[in-house]
Design a protein around this motif. Sequence first.
Motif, mmCIF file in Angstrom:
data_model
loop_
_atom_site.group_PDB
_atom_site.id
_atom_site.type_symbol
_atom_site.label_atom_id
_atom_site.label_comp_id
_atom_site.label_asym_id
_atom_site.label_seq_id
_atom_site.Cartn_x
_atom_site.Cartn_y
_atom_site.Cartn_z
ATOM 1 N N ASN A 174 18.825 53.766 11.828
ATOM 2 C CA ASN A 174 19.415 53.665 10.498
ATOM 3 C C ASN A 174 19.361 52.215 10.026
ATOM 4 O OD1 ASN A 174 20.739 54.385 8.151
ATOM 5 N ND2 ASN A 174 22.646 55.034 9.148
ATOM 6 N N VAL A 175 19.830 51.972 8.796
ATOM 7 C CA VAL A 175 19.790 50.629 8.220
ATOM 8 C C VAL A 175 21.086 49.859 8.452
ATOM 9 C CG1 VAL A 175 18.080 51.214 6.482
ATOM 10 C CG2 VAL A 175 20.490 51.581 5.981
ATOM 11 N N MET A 180 29.106 55.024 7.107
ATOM 12 C CA MET A 180 28.762 55.309 5.697
ATOM 13 C C MET A 180 27.327 54.914 5.353
ATOM 14 S SD MET A 180 30.700 51.996 4.178
ATOM 15 C CE MET A 180 29.991 50.376 4.505
ATOM 16 N N GLY A 182 23.143 54.717 5.302
ATOM 17 C CA GLY A 182 22.009 55.610 5.472
ATOM 18 C C GLY A 182 21.927 56.743 4.470
ATOM 19 N N ASN A 183 20.839 57.500 4.563
ATOM 20 C CA ASN A 183 20.648 58.634 3.658
ATOM 21 C C ASN A 183 21.402 59.864 4.173
ATOM 22 O OD1 ASN A 183 19.033 59.662 5.753
ATOM 23 N ND2 ASN A 183 17.198 58.692 4.928
ATOM 24 N N VAL A 186 20.498 61.441 7.687
ATOM 25 C CA VAL A 186 20.927 60.636 8.822
ATOM 26 C C VAL A 186 22.438 60.760 9.037
ATOM 27 C CG1 VAL A 186 21.274 58.228 9.453
ATOM 28 C CG2 VAL A 186 19.002 59.014 8.831
ATOM 29 N N ALA B 139 17.825 47.816 2.478
ATOM 30 C CA ALA B 139 18.657 48.908 2.962
ATOM 31 C C ALA B 139 19.152 49.808 1.838
ATOM 32 C CB ALA B 139 19.832 48.376 3.782
ATOM 33 N N ILE B 141 18.696 53.169 -0.171
ATOM 34 C CA ILE B 141 18.183 54.398 0.401
ATOM 35 C C ILE B 141 17.615 55.285 -0.681
ATOM 36 C CG2 ILE B 141 19.559 54.418 2.488
ATOM 37 C CD1 ILE B 141 21.503 56.206 0.888
ATOM 38 N N PHE B 224 15.000 52.014 2.773
ATOM 39 C CA PHE B 224 15.328 52.539 4.101
ATOM 40 C C PHE B 224 14.195 52.199 5.081
ATOM 41 C CE2 PHE B 224 15.572 55.856 7.360
ATOM 42 C CZ PHE B 224 16.922 55.892 7.638
ATOM 43 N N ASN B 227 13.593 48.283 5.433
ATOM 44 C CA ASN B 227 14.578 47.595 6.257
ATOM 45 C C ASN B 227 14.315 47.866 7.738
ATOM 46 O OD1 ASN B 227 17.495 47.833 7.695
ATOM 47 N ND2 ASN B 227 17.501 46.205 6.175
ATOM 48 N N ILE B 228 13.984 49.115 8.065
ATOM 49 C CA ILE B 228 13.710 49.455 9.458
ATOM 50 C C ILE B 228 12.412 48.793 9.931
ATOM 51 C CG2 ILE B 228 13.021 51.392 10.946
ATOM 52 C CD1 ILE B 228 15.298 52.990 9.560
ATOM 53 N N LYS B 231 13.164 44.998 10.524
ATOM 54 C CA LYS B 231 13.952 44.733 11.733
ATOM 55 C C LYS B 231 13.172 45.094 12.999
ATOM 56 C CE LYS B 231 18.519 44.649 9.729
ATOM 57 N NZ LYS B 231 19.667 45.469 9.337
#
Lengths: 346, 346
Positions: A174-175, A180, A182-183, A186, B139, B141, B224, B227-228, B231
């Motif tokens: 997740n981000v 709370m 994320g989409n 998730v 981040a 979404i 989303f 960001n992933i 990282k």
Amino acid sequence: MGGDHGPSVVVPGVRSYLRTHGGQGVRFLLHGDEAAIAPELSRCGLTELCEIRHTDKVVAMDEKPAQAMRRGKGSSLWNAIEAVKTGEAGGVVSAGNTGALMAISKLILRMAAPGLERPAIVASWPTFKGVTAVLDVGANIGSDAEQLVEFAIMGEAFQTAVHGVARPSIGLLNVGSEDMKGNEQVKEAHAILRDGPFELNYQGFVEGDDIGKGTVDVVVTDGFTGNIALKTAEGTARYVSALLREALTSNLQAKLGAAIAMPALRRMREKIDPSAINGGPLLGLKGIVVKSHGGADAKGFGNAIRIAVDLARSDYMTKVGANLGRLEAVFDHAAPAGEISGDTPQ
Amino acid sequence: MGGDHGPSVVVPGVRSYLRTHGGQGVRFLLHGDEAAIAPELSRCGLTELCEIRHTDKVVAMDEKPAQAMRRGKGSSLWNAIEAVKTGEAGGVVSAGNTGALMAISKLILRMAAPGLERPAIVASWPTFKGVTAVLDVGANIGSDAEQLVEFAIMGEAFQTAVHGVARPSIGLLNVGSEDMKGNEQVKEAHAILRDGPFELNYQGFVEGDDIGKGTVDVVVTDGFTGNIALKTAEGTARYVSALLREALTSNLQAKLGAAIAMPALRRMREKIDPSAINGGPLLGLKGIVVKSHGGADAKGFGNAIRIAVDLARSDYMTKVGANLGRLEAVFDHAAPAGEISGDTPQ
């Protein structure tokens, strides 16, 4: 017959598997062109352990999955999967066309549970702590919450069977780490994994940099994000390695230093050697199917064989079956009450 | 006052900016606690160029965005953004709370076009060919097709303004390069970028490993996935660097080699130095806002200042405004005909 090299890598791959991983009692059916396979077998001294199943027909590397399904019957890929279906083989390893392997496997073997739609592909990702299983990296798109939970169930059983982790910890990519973030998919999967009846060692959300840290043993994500994360990481590793190579050959002094440090640098290279982690199983099928990278060398193909054998010899199938059953109960129970909005199995 | 170090990095950051990037004619308003800022200013010899705007109030690093919006008025973060709104400042740079910076910027400055929902954050990503702008990495979404096109428009103008690329090439991040690959948002954005009236140098889909290769100058993706990916790449770079450090200190011989190759290794490290690429602008606002990494050092903060100045001095705002206007025309025109299903501006 698949991959960039065909039998000239697959057969030495069998030899590499036997030398590196033992494989007592394992025998091999090699599907494809006898004229191409037989000389490789005698060259590698493997005629005893291997049996050739001749066919002229092959699925081309660029064939579309739908086309391969229609026209693939009798091809080496098709016959190899068919042998798993009939029980003659405990699993299949292919370096061929990924889309065709996925489509034909699904057609012949079928999915292991009604809720499963497409196989998930697992990447074995080297980390500070060992190897983390990341799934799905198979370029599936749009996984809903139920699919993410299935990935967790299958990834856990895979990690135990192949990497020998007794009670693998699981994280959801997740981000951020707060509830709370994320989409919707998730967040919903997070709630199910946290509160569900799966007896999984679920640790909550993880972020992109947690993969390389080895924060958890299994990282769950949808096939779109997982595929992009995997390729981005491969690109980054290649970039850093190229900078290192460039630096260490930039002048005489650097070359001298590199020559002296070479044994240590070589050991380092082994840790990020792609062939040491080659082999992505297609999870969720009624049978063991492992995809080898098309460009893998013999050592890499040998490792893909190891994964197939370890899965076939473990209780992976039973364990996944039990947890998938529990998952269906969760959805059958909760969906009518409107509390969980994921797709229920049809 | 924000970030891990507050004025003890921000003020030397100003000095680093002036030394490294020149910055003729740039002056600074420093918002925050005078007692903490003034000694840093005299230590760095910057009392002439900088003016302190005192306030006791700060937004804490862990404050929730909604809370920061309600209670942040009069804080250093709030006042700094307010100065951009009033035109007193050409841009704002903050190492503080990202969520609060985003929320308060949006509240005070407003979005640059009615279709824009939230600012996008850009990462400047080192590649084989230079620096690629990747957005959104913030981040956010669930970006729809229209937002992805907005990212392309803003990323292009950013890349020209800050990295001096005359006609930046643009790619859309996906799991494959064929037209049929990817989720609905990506496919729709692809069609609009390919056929739309934007005069962008759009190159089609790119994959995760294309980022590090520098295949295109701008990579567009939803917040989303972006960001992933970012990282994950940071984690991978850290992993490979740690393996290298471990290898080069593993024994006396390796240490000797490393010592000899050190000048070359140091030059390599500079190429992947995070402070050289620090500074992520929040694009899409009516004003220049740049986020510095909370843990950035003075050199990193100086680079974030450079990005803000380059954006403020360029025609970035005009260029983006023109193309966003064209985008709205596309959606106003096409949506009623039912050919494009993205959200239309309200």
